[in-house]
Design a protein around this motif. Structure first.
Motif, mmCIF file in Angstrom:
data_model
loop_
_atom_site.group_PDB
_atom_site.id
_atom_site.type_symbol
_atom_site.label_atom_id
_atom_site.label_comp_id
_atom_site.label_asym_id
_atom_site.label_seq_id
_atom_site.Cartn_x
_atom_site.Cartn_y
_atom_site.Cartn_z
ATOM 1 N N SER A 102 0.817 -1.216 0.000
ATOM 2 C CA SER A 102 0.000 0.000 0.000
ATOM 3 C C SER A 102 0.848 1.263 0.000
ATOM 4 C CB SER A 102 -0.919 0.005 1.222
ATOM 5 O OG SER A 102 -0.160 0.123 2.411
ATOM 6 N N ALA A 103 2.147 1.121 0.291
ATOM 7 C CA ALA A 103 3.017 2.300 0.336
ATOM 8 C C ALA A 103 3.308 2.838 -1.059
ATOM 9 C CB ALA A 103 4.333 1.953 1.040
ATOM 10 N N GLN A 104 2.945 2.095 -2.093
ATOM 11 C CA GLN A 104 3.192 2.534 -3.467
ATOM 12 C C GLN A 104 1.909 3.108 -4.057
ATOM 13 O OE1 GLN A 104 6.300 2.356 -4.506
ATOM 14 N NE2 GLN A 104 6.891 1.303 -2.613
ATOM 15 N N PRO A 105 1.816 4.432 -4.254
ATOM 16 C CA PRO A 105 0.590 5.027 -4.801
ATOM 17 C C PRO A 105 0.182 4.413 -6.131
ATOM 18 C CG PRO A 105 2.084 6.726 -3.987
ATOM 19 C CD PRO A 105 2.843 5.437 -3.944
ATOM 20 N N ARG A 106 1.168 4.114 -6.970
ATOM 21 C CA ARG A 106 0.850 3.529 -8.267
ATOM 22 C C ARG A 106 0.168 2.172 -8.113
ATOM 23 N NH1 ARG A 106 5.070 0.380 -11.973
ATOM 24 N NH2 ARG A 106 4.135 0.598 -14.035
ATOM 25 N N SER A 107 0.672 1.379 -7.177
ATOM 26 C CA SER A 107 0.091 0.062 -6.954
ATOM 27 C C SER A 107 -1.350 0.178 -6.497
ATOM 28 C CB SER A 107 0.903 -0.715 -5.912
ATOM 29 O OG SER A 107 2.221 -0.946 -6.375
ATOM 30 N N ARG A 108 -1.617 1.093 -5.566
ATOM 31 C CA ARG A 108 -2.987 1.280 -5.080
ATOM 32 C C ARG A 108 -3.900 1.696 -6.214
ATOM 33 N NH1 ARG A 108 -0.612 4.231 -0.787
ATOM 34 N NH2 ARG A 108 -1.564 6.140 -1.566
ATOM 35 N N CYS A 109 -3.441 2.625 -7.046
ATOM 36 C CA CYS A 109 -4.252 3.130 -8.146
ATOM 37 C C CYS A 109 -4.583 2.023 -9.130
ATOM 38 C CB CYS A 109 -3.513 4.274 -8.843
ATOM 39 S SG CYS A 109 -4.351 4.917 -10.308
ATOM 40 N N VAL A 110 -3.565 1.279 -9.551
ATOM 41 C CA VAL A 110 -3.765 0.218 -10.542
ATOM 42 C C VAL A 110 -4.702 -0.855 -9.999
ATOM 43 C CG1 VAL A 110 -2.634 -1.651 -11.801
ATOM 44 C CG2 VAL A 110 -1.582 0.609 -11.725
ATOM 45 N N MET A 111 -4.491 -1.269 -8.747
ATOM 46 C CA MET A 111 -5.329 -2.312 -8.182
ATOM 47 C C MET A 111 -6.777 -1.850 -8.067
ATOM 48 S SD MET A 111 -3.511 -4.985 -7.829
ATOM 49 C CE MET A 111 -4.792 -5.892 -6.984
ATOM 50 N N ASN A 112 -6.994 -0.605 -7.684
ATOM 51 C CA ASN A 112 -8.360 -0.093 -7.578
ATOM 52 C C ASN A 112 -9.056 -0.099 -8.927
ATOM 53 O OD1 ASN A 112 -8.211 0.344 -4.831
ATOM 54 N ND2 ASN A 112 -7.584 2.478 -5.017
ATOM 55 N N ILE A 113 -8.346 0.333 -9.978
ATOM 56 C CA ILE A 113 -8.925 0.361 -11.317
ATOM 57 C C ILE A 113 -9.257 -1.054 -11.788
ATOM 58 C CG2 ILE A 113 -8.415 0.832 -13.759
ATOM 59 C CD1 ILE A 113 -6.769 3.262 -12.745
ATOM 60 N N ALA A 114 -8.323 -1.972 -11.573
ATOM 61 C CA ALA A 114 -8.540 -3.352 -12.014
ATOM 62 C C ALA A 114 -9.695 -3.997 -11.257
ATOM 63 C CB ALA A 114 -7.265 -4.160 -11.838
ATOM 64 N N MET A 115 -9.754 -3.792 -9.933
ATOM 65 C CA MET A 115 -10.797 -4.418 -9.134
ATOM 66 C C MET A 115 -12.180 -3.863 -9.465
ATOM 67 S SD MET A 115 -9.431 -6.798 -7.546
ATOM 68 C CE MET A 115 -7.815 -7.380 -7.046
ATOM 69 N N ASN A 116 -12.235 -2.626 -9.956
ATOM 70 C CA ASN A 116 -13.520 -2.053 -10.341
ATOM 71 C C ASN A 116 -14.143 -2.788 -11.518
ATOM 72 O OD1 ASN A 116 -13.534 -0.098 -8.369
ATOM 73 N ND2 ASN A 116 -12.612 1.486 -9.659
ATOM 74 N N GLU A 117 -13.336 -3.548 -12.241
ATOM 75 C CA GLU A 117 -13.842 -4.283 -13.393
ATOM 76 C C GLU A 117 -13.967 -5.776 -13.111
ATOM 77 O OE1 GLU A 117 -13.101 -2.822 -17.426
ATOM 78 O OE2 GLU A 117 -11.233 -2.022 -16.612
ATOM 79 N N ALA A 118 -13.960 -6.132 -11.831
ATOM 80 C CA ALA A 118 -14.027 -7.545 -11.459
ATOM 81 C C ALA A 118 -15.284 -8.214 -11.988
ATOM 82 C CB ALA A 118 -13.941 -7.685 -9.946
ATOM 83 N N ASP A 119 -16.402 -7.478 -11.986
ATOM 84 C CA ASP A 119 -17.658 -8.069 -12.461
ATOM 85 C C ASP A 119 -17.615 -8.362 -13.957
ATOM 86 O OD1 ASP A 119 -18.675 -7.952 -9.922
ATOM 87 O OD2 ASP A 119 -19.781 -6.089 -10.239
ATOM 88 N N ARG A 120 -16.898 -7.533 -14.702
ATOM 89 C CA ARG A 120 -16.833 -7.722 -16.152
ATOM 90 C C ARG A 120 -15.813 -8.775 -16.537
ATOM 91 N NH1 ARG A 120 -16.527 -2.067 -19.246
ATOM 92 N NH2 ARG A 120 -16.892 -3.508 -20.977
ATOM 93 N N TYR A 121 -14.828 -8.980 -15.680
ATOM 94 C CA TYR A 121 -13.781 -9.950 -15.963
ATOM 95 C C TYR A 121 -13.622 -10.918 -14.791
ATOM 96 C CZ TYR A 121 -12.489 -7.025 -19.919
ATOM 97 O OH TYR A 121 -12.516 -6.328 -21.094
ATOM 98 N N PRO A 122 -14.666 -11.680 -14.496
ATOM 99 C CA PRO A 122 -14.591 -12.577 -13.325
ATOM 100 C C PRO A 122 -13.475 -13.607 -13.436
ATOM 101 C CG PRO A 122 -16.490 -13.115 -14.693
ATOM 102 C CD PRO A 122 -15.949 -11.816 -15.199
ATOM 103 N N ARG A 123 -13.216 -14.109 -14.638
ATOM 104 C CA ARG A 123 -12.166 -15.110 -14.805
ATOM 105 C C ARG A 123 -10.796 -14.503 -14.523
ATOM 106 N NH1 ARG A 123 -10.012 -19.752 -13.958
ATOM 107 N NH2 ARG A 123 -8.582 -20.487 -15.563
ATOM 108 N N LEU A 124 -10.585 -13.275 -14.973
ATOM 109 C CA LEU A 124 -9.315 -12.601 -14.729
ATOM 110 C C LEU A 124 -9.101 -12.419 -13.231
ATOM 111 C CD1 LEU A 124 -7.960 -9.497 -16.630
ATOM 112 C CD2 LEU A 124 -7.870 -9.602 -14.152
ATOM 113 N N MET A 125 -10.129 -11.950 -12.538
ATOM 114 C CA MET A 125 -9.996 -11.718 -11.104
ATOM 115 C C MET A 125 -9.832 -13.039 -10.341
ATOM 116 S SD MET A 125 -9.820 -8.577 -10.516
ATOM 117 C CE MET A 125 -9.202 -8.038 -12.111
ATOM 118 N N GLU A 126 -10.532 -14.072 -10.806
ATOM 119 C CA GLU A 126 -10.399 -15.380 -10.168
ATOM 120 C C GLU A 126 -8.965 -15.881 -10.268
ATOM 121 O OE1 GLU A 126 -11.778 -19.936 -11.181
ATOM 122 O OE2 GLU A 126 -13.146 -18.302 -11.693
ATOM 123 N N ARG A 127 -8.357 -15.706 -11.432
ATOM 124 C CA ARG A 127 -6.984 -16.159 -11.631
ATOM 125 C C ARG A 127 -6.004 -15.313 -10.826
ATOM 126 N NH1 ARG A 127 -5.794 -15.849 -17.617
ATOM 127 N NH2 ARG A 127 -3.783 -16.669 -16.934
#
Length: 202
Positions: A102-127
């Motif tokens: 969490s100390a890396q702002p870039r990491s937090r930003c990227v993970m938040n953006i990716a997780m927001n699309e979990a419903d559209r890409y359930p297989r990606l998030m599952e993996r």
């Protein structure tokens, strides 16, 4: 007599394939971090940003989702080596890894953006969960189970609830806590508060 040609020295630095792979991963994370969702992300855009051809990407990843899973996995801090001397110390180490991520702002930003699309890409998030999250859950579960067996923790402890208390508190501080870098002592504070409730009673 045959005269041997002198050996040609190999150039210093990383092998070309490793450098290309790193550039592709970084390009993927950069584009996600700039607000391009997984839906809009394309192999063409990644190749252009990384300075490689599309065939270079397809030689390593068969599709976009494979690449995104690998890219997101690089944002997770490596699992720490656990000493096994006490439940408290091992839990602090595990939460310390969460703090490092969490100390890396870039990491937090990227993970938040990716997780927001979990419903559209359930297989990606599952993996991704299987690749990067599940090993951490299993490590924490093993520490808590060991603590119950050793008598350090309450024998009637709901293990899932204990894990939720530990990780949920860290996630709260990551997402909704004060702005800026998390206090280095936060993992220790969280563990001590939770242990006050789940430790074995004398």
């Amino acid at each position: 007599m045959t005269i041997q040609e002198p050996a040609v020295a190999r150039p210093a630095g990383r092998p070309r394939s490793e450098k290309a792979e790193k550039a592709i991963i970084e390009a993927t994370l950069d584009l996600l971090g700039e607000g391009m969702g997984v839906s809009e992300l394309s192999i063409e855009a990644i190749a252009s940003r990384a300075g490689v051809g599309k065939t270079t990407i397809y030689r390593r990843w068969s599709n976009k989702e494979d690449l995104v899973v690998d890219a997101l996995a690089t944002l997770k801090a490596p699992l720490p080596e656990l000493g096994g001397t006490s439940v408290r110390d091992d839990l602090i180490s595990l939460l310390g890894a969460m703090r490092a991520e969490s100390a890396q702002p870039r990491s937090r930003c990227v993970m938040n953006i990716a997780m927001n699309e979990a419903d559209r890409y359930p297989r990606l998030m599952e993996r991704f969960v299987k690749r990067a999250i599940t090993p951490r859950r299993e490590a924490m579960r093993a520490v808590i189970e060991r603590g119950i067996a050793s008598g350090e923790l309450d024998p009637g402890l709901d293990i899932d609830m204990g894990m939720a208390l530990l990780t949920g508190t860290m996630l709260w501080h990551t997402k909704w806590g004060p702005e800026g870098e998390l206090d280095p002592g936060l993992p220790e504070r969280v563990v001590d508060v939770v242990l006050a409730g789940i430790a074995a009673r004398p």
